[in-house]
Design an enzyme around this catalytic site. Structure first.
Site, PDB file in Angstrom:
ATOM      1  CG  ASN A  98      12.835 -15.940  -9.291  1.00 42.57           C
ATOM      2  OD1 ASN A  98      14.039 -15.803  -9.091  1.00 42.57           O
ATOM      3  ND2 ASN A  98      12.266 -17.129  -9.454  1.00 42.57           N
ATOM      4  CG  ASP A 109      13.732 -19.971  -8.178  1.00 40.09           C
ATOM      5  OD1 ASP A 109      14.275 -18.891  -7.888  1.00 40.09           O
ATOM      6  OD2 ASP A 109      12.988 -20.125  -9.165  1.00 40.09           O
ATOM      7  CG  ASP A 166      16.027 -13.695  -6.246  1.00 36.93           C
ATOM      8  OD1 ASP A 166      15.824 -12.553  -6.716  1.00 36.93           O
ATOM      9  OD2 ASP A 166      16.226 -14.685  -6.978  1.00 36.93           O
ATOM     10  CG  ASP A 209       8.377 -10.251  14.377  1.00 39.21           C
ATOM     11  OD1 ASP A 209       7.391  -9.879  13.720  1.00 39.21           O
ATOM     12  OD2 ASP A 209       8.435 -11.351  14.966  1.00 39.21           O
ATOM     13  CD  GLU A 230       4.441  -7.160  14.924  1.00 35.29           C
ATOM     14  OE1 GLU A 230       3.450  -7.504  14.258  1.00 35.29           O
ATOM     15  OE2 GLU A 230       5.367  -7.940  15.234  1.00 35.29           O
TER      16      GLU A 230
END
Length: 612
Positions: free
Chosen positions: A131, A137, A158, A323, A352
Site C-alpha cells: 500500500n 484505499d 496499489d 485469462d 491461461e
C-alpha cells in the site's frame, strides 16, 4: 414570459441530446500497421445524428445498432499524421463537435521486445502486495471500501506500492512483472482480484490512475524490467457500464441472460462433442457476476482488439497474460491474437489454458502440431505449463520411486515436449494466484523449496514466481482464495515484519529469499539456460539428472528427491560429460570432480557449471 418558460425545457433537451458521454478508444496513434480505427461514440440518442470528420480524413463506415445511444465510426488513418480531428454530429439544424486526438507513436513501437525465456516473471496481486498511497484505499465512486480485517475484501495495495518496491524485485532477480488486472472492478464485494472489470479503459481508482500505470511502466524500463498486463477477453463484470446499456443484444452471450459454463474446454476440439456441450463451454458464463463476451460479434472483437492495442501503446507494455484463454470463442480469440501479433511481431502473449494433458495444452499454442490436424491455429505464442505445475504439487513428498512416481513425473513431463511447437516459450510455475501455495503443500520444508526452485530456474521455458514464495509465504486454497492471497509482510505501514528489507526479514524469510535471489540472479546472464538445448536422463533412485547445453558450454543439474544421500555413477552421462572434468555448484560454490562419481545429500540439488 410564458413563452420563455415554455421554450427553456426544449433548449435544455436539445442541449442534453447533443452530449457525448464516452469516446473509445479515447485517442489513437499514427503510423499503425492497421490504419483503420473504429471509434465508439456513446451518448443519449447519438445515433440520430449524421457524422463527418475534419482535415480530409476518410470515414469508411458508420455503423449503428439497435441501441440509439451508440454509433461506431471507422476512419482511415493511412498517411494521417498526429493531429487533432474534429467530428461533427448533425441532426437537422442542430450540430455539435467532438475533438479526437491522433497521437505520435513511440519510435520503433511495432518492434518492441517482449518477455521470453531470458526472463523471470513475478506474479503479484496488487491489492495484497504493498500500500503505497493510503489516500486511495477507498473511492466514493466505487462500491467496495477498504477493510483489511476482511480476508476477502480490499486491503489497499496499489500501483504506488509496486513502484516503491521495484528495487526489491530487482534484487530478487525479477525481470518481468505480471500483475493481475488493474482496470476498474466495481463489484459490491470480492473486487480485489479485479477480473470482473467495469471499465477496461480505466485503472481502478483504488490502485491509482492511468498515469500511475504509465509511470510504473516507465520506472520498470529504467531497471530493464518488463511489464505484462493481465488481459481478460472472455468476460467483463456485471457492473460494466456497457452491460447495463448494451450496444447490441448479442454483445454478451444470452440464454437469455445467465447460463453457467460447463468448464469443459475439451469440447473445443473434441470431434465427438455435442454442439450444446461445446456451446456451453464457449458461451456459458464463467460465474454469474461475469457476463460472457461474444467474440464472434465483429463489433465486440474489434473493441477488444483495439483496447488491447491501445494499452500496449499508451502504457508501453511488454506482453500480455490472457485469462481463461480456452473459454473464448476459439475462432474469435484466434483473430484477436493474430491482430495483436500482426501489429507487434515480437510481442509475447501467454494464455491461461488450465488443462492436465500436454496434447490438450499444445492445441492452444501457435503452430501447434496437434491443432494442425483440425486446421486450427490460435496464433498464441505461449501457453502455461499446467502439467509441470501438477508435478510440482506432489513429487517432493514421494521419497521412494517406482515406475511412475518421484522424479519420473518430471521426466515424463518433458518427454512430451515433442507435442509443442515451441516448448521454450512455455510459462513454467510451481503455483499461482489460483492454486495451493507450494509452501503450504510442503509445510515450509526449505529443502523441498530449494529443489523446486532449482528446477524452475534451470528448465526450459519462462519461469514464473508467485509473490511471497521467496520468503516462505504459504496458503491453503481449501480455506478460500483469501488464504492463498495474503498480504505481503511490510507492504503496510503498520506491519511489524517488513520482508521487503533485509534487516526486517526473519531468519526463515532470509533463508528463502537469499536462495531464491542467488539462483535467479545467476540465471539472468545465462543464455545457456535461456535458449540452450535440454538433455535429460532416466531418474535412478529418485535422482534426476539433466543438462542444458550448447556448442560451447554446459550446465549439469542434479536433483536428489530421496531422503538418503546418493552416490551417482557418472559413466552413463558420458555423452554429456565427455568434454568436462569438473563442475562448480552455483548454490554452494563447491567444486565437484566429475571423473567417476558424484555424491549428493538427500533432498537436495546441485547446479553445476561444467569445466573442461
Amino acid at each position: 414570459m410564458k413563452k420563455i418558460i415554455f421554450l427553456l425545457p426544449i433548449l435544455l433537451f436539445n442541449f442534453s441530446f447533443a452530449q457525448i458521454d464516452k469516446v473509445e478508444p479515447p485517442f489513437w496513434y499514427e503510423n499503425m500497421t492497421n490504419n483503420q480505427v473504429q471509434i465508439m461514440f456513446y451518448g443519449k440518442n447519438i445515433a440520430q445524428n449524421t457524422v463527418t470528420v475534419s482535415n480530409g480524413v476518410v470515414i469508411t463506415q458508420v455503423q449503428k445498432t439497435e441501441n440509439p445511444n451508440y454509433v461506431f465510426v471507422s476512419i482511415d488513418l493511412k498517411n494521417v499524421s498526429a493531429q487533432e480531428l474534429i467530428f461533427t454530429f448533425k441532426n437537422g439544424k442542430k450540430s455539435f463537435n467532438q475533438s479526437y486526438a491522433i497521437k505520435k507513436r513511440k519510435e520503433n513501437s511495432r518492434y518492441r521486445k517482449s518477455f521470453d525465456a531470458s526472463d523471470m516473471m513475478y506474479l503479484i496481486m496488487p491489492d495484497r502486495f504493498a500500500n503505497g498511497n493510503e489516500k486511495n484505499d477507498s473511492d466514493s465512486n466505487l462500491q467496495e471500501k477498504a477493510n483489511r480485517n476482511n480476508p476477502g475484501g480490499r486491503h489497499g495495495g496499489d500501483i504506488q506500492g509496486i513502484i516503491n518496491n521495484l528495487d526489491y524485485l530487482q534484487s530478487l532477480g525479477v525481470t518481468a512483472l505480471w500483475s493481475t488486472p488493474l482496470c476498474e472492478d466495481n463489484d459490491k464485494g470480492y473486487s480485489y482480484h479485479t477480473y470482473g472489470q467495469s471499465d477496461v479503459y480505466k485503472i481502478d481508482a483504488r490502485y491509482g490512475t492511468n498515469e500511475d500505470y504509465v509511470r510504473l511502466s516507465s520506472e520498470m524500463k529504467k531497471r530493464n524490467m518488463k511489464l505484462v498486463k493481465d488481459y481478460v477477453t472472455n468476460h467483463w463484470g456485471a457492473e460494466h457500464w456497457m452491460f447495463k446499456d448494451m450496444p447490441t443484444y448479442d454483445w454478451f452471450h444470452q440464454f437469455p441472460g445467465y447460463k453457467q459454463s460447463n468448464y469443459r474446454m475439451t469440447t473445443q476440439y473434441d470431434t465427438n462433442a455435442s454442439a450444446i456441450d461445446a456451446k456451453l463451454c464457449m458461451d456459458g458464463w464463467f460465474v454469474p457476476s461475469m457476463p460472457d463476451l461474444n467474440q464472434s460479434n465483429p463489433l465486440v472483437l474489434n473493441y477488444l482488439t483495439q483496447n488491447a492495442i491501445w494499452w500496449i501503446e499508451y502504457a508501453d507494455l511488454d506482453g500480455f497474460r490472457v485469462d481463461t484463454y480456452s473459454y473464448n470463442d476459439k475462432e474469435g480469440i484466434s483473430k484477436w491474437t493474430k491482430a495483436i501479433t500482426d501489429e507487434y511481431p515480437y510481442f509475447n502473449i501467454v494464455g491461461e489454458v488450465w488443462m492436465h494433458d500436454q496434447a490438450q495444452i499444445s492445441y492452444w499454442q501457435k503452430d501447434s502440431p496437434i491443432a494442425k490436424i483440425q486446421s486450427y491455429n490460435s496464433y498464441l505464442p505461449s501457453v502455461m505449463d499446467f502439467t509441470m505445475h501438477d508435478v510440482f504439487g506432489n513429487v517432493f513428498n514421494e521419497d521412494h520411486t517406482n515406475w511412475n512416481d518421484g522424479m519420473y513425473k518430471f521426466y515424463e513431463n518433458f518427454v512430451n515436449d515433442f507435442l509443442y511447437d515451441n516448448p521454450n516459450n512455455l510459462l513454467i510455475f510451481a503455483e499461482n494466484h489460483d492454486t495451493n501455495r507450494f509452501n503450504y503443500i510442503y509445510k515450509n520444508d526449505f529443502n523441498k523449496y530449494k529443489m523446486a526452485m532449482t528446477i524452475l530456474a534451470t528448465m526450459r521455458g519462462i519461469p514464473q514466481l508467485y509473490y511471497g514464495s521467496e520468503i516462505g509465504m504459504a496458503g491453503d486454497k481449501g480455506k478460500g482464495d483469501a488464504d492463498i492471497r495474503q498480504d505481503f509482510p511490510g507492504g503496510w505501514a503498520s506491519d511489524k515484519n517488513n520482508a521487503f528489507k533485509a534487516s526486517g526479514r526473519t531468519a526463515e524469510q532470509a533463508n528463502y529469499f537469499d536462495f531464491t535471489a542467488k539462483v535467479f540472479n545467476w540465471r539472468k546472464s545465462k543464455s545457456i539456460i535461456h535458449n540452450g538445448k535440454l538433455m535429460h536422463y532416466l531418474p535412478d533412485n529418485n535422482v534426476y539428472v539433466y543438462f542444458r547445453y550448447n556448442d560451447t558450454e554446459s550446465v549439469m543439474v542434479v536433483v536428489n528427491n530421496s531422503k538418503d544421500k546418493q552416490t551417482v555413477k557418472l559413466e552413463r552421462f558420458k555423452e554429456s560429460l565427455a568434454l568436462y572434468s569438473s563442475g562448480k555448484d552455483i548454490i554452494s560454490d563447491a567444486n565437484f570432480d566429475l571423473k567417476s562419481e558424484l555424491t549428493i545429500e538427500g533432498k537436495s540439488s546441485l547446479i553445476l557449471e561444467l569445466k573442461k
